[in-house]
Enzyme design. Structure first.
Site, PDB file in Angstrom:
ATOM      1  N   GLY A   1     -22.085 -69.237 -44.646  1.00  0.00           N
ATOM      2  CA  GLY A   1     -22.326 -68.166 -43.916  1.00  0.00           C
ATOM      3  C   GLY A   1     -22.859 -66.866 -44.093  1.00  0.00           C
ATOM      4  CB  THR A   2     -21.144 -64.802 -47.119  1.00  0.00           C
ATOM      5  OG1 THR A   2     -19.493 -65.315 -46.178  1.00  0.00           O
ATOM      6  CG2 THR A   2     -21.264 -64.107 -48.131  1.00  0.00           C
TER       7      THR A   2
ATOM      8  CB  ALA B   1     -21.204 -76.958 -43.261  1.00  0.00           C
TER       9      ALA B   1
ATOM     10  CG  ASN C   1     -14.816 -62.792 -36.739  1.00  0.00           C
ATOM     11  OD1 ASN C   1     -15.694 -62.460 -36.692  1.00  0.00           O
ATOM     12  ND2 ASN C   1     -14.337 -62.352 -38.376  1.00  0.00           N
TER      13      ASN C   1
ATOM     14  CB  CYS D   1      -3.211 -57.011 -43.908  1.00  0.00           C
ATOM     15  SG  CYS D   1      -2.400 -55.730 -43.078  1.00  0.00           S
TER      16      CYS D   1
ATOM     17  CD  GLN E   1     -15.961 -68.062 -36.331  1.00  0.00           C
ATOM     18  OE1 GLN E   1     -14.784 -68.700 -35.613  1.00  0.00           O
ATOM     19  NE2 GLN E   1     -15.101 -67.920 -37.552  1.00  0.00           N
TER      20      GLN E   1
HETATM   21  N1  PLP Z   1     -20.204 -65.094 -40.227  1.00  0.00           N
HETATM   22  C1  PLP Z   1     -18.530 -65.131 -39.174  1.00  0.00           C
HETATM   23  C2  PLP Z   1     -18.401 -64.789 -37.838  1.00  0.00           C
HETATM   24  C3  PLP Z   1     -17.405 -65.441 -39.690  1.00  0.00           C
HETATM   25  O1  PLP Z   1     -16.928 -66.055 -39.286  1.00  0.00           O
HETATM   26  C4  PLP Z   1     -17.801 -66.151 -41.800  1.00  0.00           C
HETATM   27  C5  PLP Z   1     -16.282 -66.242 -41.713  1.00  0.00           C
HETATM   28  O2  PLP Z   1     -15.553 -66.272 -41.515  1.00  0.00           O
HETATM   29  C6  PLP Z   1     -18.854 -65.620 -41.916  1.00  0.00           C
HETATM   30  C7  PLP Z   1     -20.140 -65.035 -41.328  1.00  0.00           C
HETATM   31  C8  PLP Z   1     -19.281 -66.430 -43.290  1.00  0.00           C
HETATM   32  O3  PLP Z   1     -19.652 -67.876 -43.114  1.00  0.00           O
HETATM   33  P1  PLP Z   1     -18.657 -68.186 -44.864  1.00  0.00           P
HETATM   34  O4  PLP Z   1     -17.609 -68.990 -45.058  1.00  0.00           O
HETATM   35  O5  PLP Z   1     -19.613 -69.765 -44.906  1.00  0.00           O
HETATM   36  O6  PLP Z   1     -19.406 -67.715 -45.685  1.00  0.00           O
END
Ligand code: PLP
Length: 396
Positions: A74-75, A205, A156, A330, A184
């Site tokens: 996701g990042t 994934a 999230n 934190c 999410q």
């Molecule tokens: N976006 C949201 C809403 C998330 O909750 C997360 C991970 O917690 C990410 C992006 C990042 O995803 P990844 O861990 O696959 O990089």
């Protein structure tokens, strides 16, 4: 203490356990070693498996196969979208504004901040007490100067769900591009990319039983694109680098399953989550439920406990065999309350005592009983300590 052999895992929004069928598919995939970019038989075998996975991920969100490509998660998918804006628009050009919500994941907020430092104007949309973007604020922020609107489908920490179809209509009426971070939402609620009509969507994934370090980006056909990773012709030049074959094969399997799970979350998991919320409200005084309203994910419960530190609650629950996460950021000594809880106007002191319980497909109603066996006592003990320490501090 809870029988340590039976840990209760209530941190599924952080990551899920690897699904058994995903694990089996990945173990089998360890025998496939070809580079998916190679033209020989070994390469073609690997590439066929990647194509199969792409087909499953595309089907999950109702996209065309050529609209999906794999990333490291996701990042990376979120960063790729902001990089497209950086490469395609100019800070001193006609479209130099971006709109994000104030409750986005850091992998959206930080790239947005980078664009701001480059000279783009970034609007941070406020949300109401339920964590829902205020559409009026969107309408007043958006204009013919907006290049991108990026609003997450599901939050999230508190699980709030946005009306992405409506937001997309407003974005497109202003000829702005629309991105949603769907990390999410996928597998928890029905998610149809054609209905939503977004230009970009990010998926991961490991939130749906797949492995960590693999995800996907949906890019609508004909939407502008610019790669983040350079240096190879993989994925038609959209993402350079030899693909994570095993992770991608697991992701394909996870995607197949995730098509069926929204109904399970609604029918089986939501009542269990609601039961925990009701039991906490009935048995523990001075709490605030932060995940509220009708438009929330079926699996997240975020609660603030007055007079108790989130990290202390987490550690005591962990000792009792129960894994949860804190609502406040934190990590690495950062004691600032979570930006999400601040955006819904939570009391900052209360925000420090917040816990996210996030349910997964394996959780049962007995897990809730076990949580309730330990939690009231843990909160009572921590409140006593905090009263003693505030008395000591006041007496100093
Ligand atoms: N976006 C949201 C809403 C998330 O909750 C997360 C991970 O917690 C990410 C992006 C990042 O995803 P990844 O861990 O696959 O990089």
């Amino acid at each position: 203490m809870n029988n340590m052999n039976k840990r209760i895992y209530l941190d599924n929004s952080a990551t899920t356990k690897l699904d058994d069928d995903v694990k089996a598919a990945m173990i089998q995939a360890l025998n496939v070693f070809g580079n998916p970019s190679s033209l020989h038989r070994e390469g073609r075998m690997a590439n066929n498996l990647i194509c199969e996975s792409r087909k499953n991920v595309a089907k999950l969100i109702n996209a065309q196969e050529n609209e999906v490509f794999f990333t490291s998660g996701g990042t990376e998918s979120n960063n790729t979208v902001f990089n497209i804006i950086l490469k395609s628009f100019k800070p001193d050009g006609d479209r130099n504004e971006i709109i994000v919500s104030s409750i986005e994941h850091p992998s959206v907020l930080e790239p947005a901040g980078q664009l701001a430092r480059q000279g783009f104007k970034v609007h941070y949309l406020p949300v109401n007490k339920e964590g829902i973007v205020k559409i009026d604020e969107l309408k007043s922020a958006i204009s013919h100067r907006t290049a991108l609107v990026s609003i997450m489908a599901a939050n999230n920490e508190i699980g709030s769900l946005q009306n992405i179809a409506e937001i997309t209509k407003i974005a497109h009426a202003n000829e702005a591009l629309m991105h949603t971070d769907a990390v999410q939402a996928i597998g928890k609620i029905p998610f149809d990319i054609k209905q939503l009509d977004v230009d970009y969507a990010s998926i991961s994934a490991h939130k749906i039983g797949g492995a960590k370090g693999v995800g996907a980006l949906f890019v609508k056909n004909n939407a502008i694109y610019s790669p983040l990773m350079l240096g190879g012709h993989q994925c038609g030049g959209r993402r350079a680098g030899t693909q994570n074959l095993i992770g991608i094969i697991g992701f394909g399997q996870a995607a197949k399953k995730a098509a069926t799970t929204p109904k399970i979350y609604l029918d089986k998991i939501k009542p269990i989550r609601d039961r925990l919320g009701n039991l906490i409200s009935a048995n523990i005084p001075n709490i605030v439920i932060n995940s509220r309203g009708e438009n929330i994910l079926p699996n997240i419960l975020n609660v603030s406990f007055a007079g108790a530190e989130g990290e202390s609650i987490l550690l005591k629950l962990d000792y009792a065999g129960i894994a949860v996460s804190t609502g406040s950021a934190c990590a690495s000594g950062d004691t600032k309350p979570s930006h999400i809880l601040m955006a819904i106007k939570a009391d900052p002191e209360l925000a420090h005592g917040s816990i996210r319980f996030s349910f997964g497909l394996e959780n049962t109603s007995q897990d809730v009983d076990t949580v309730m066996k330990y939690l009231p006592e843990i909160i009572k003990d921590l409140r006593e300590i905090s009263t003693i320490s505030s008395e000591v501090n006041n007496g100093r």
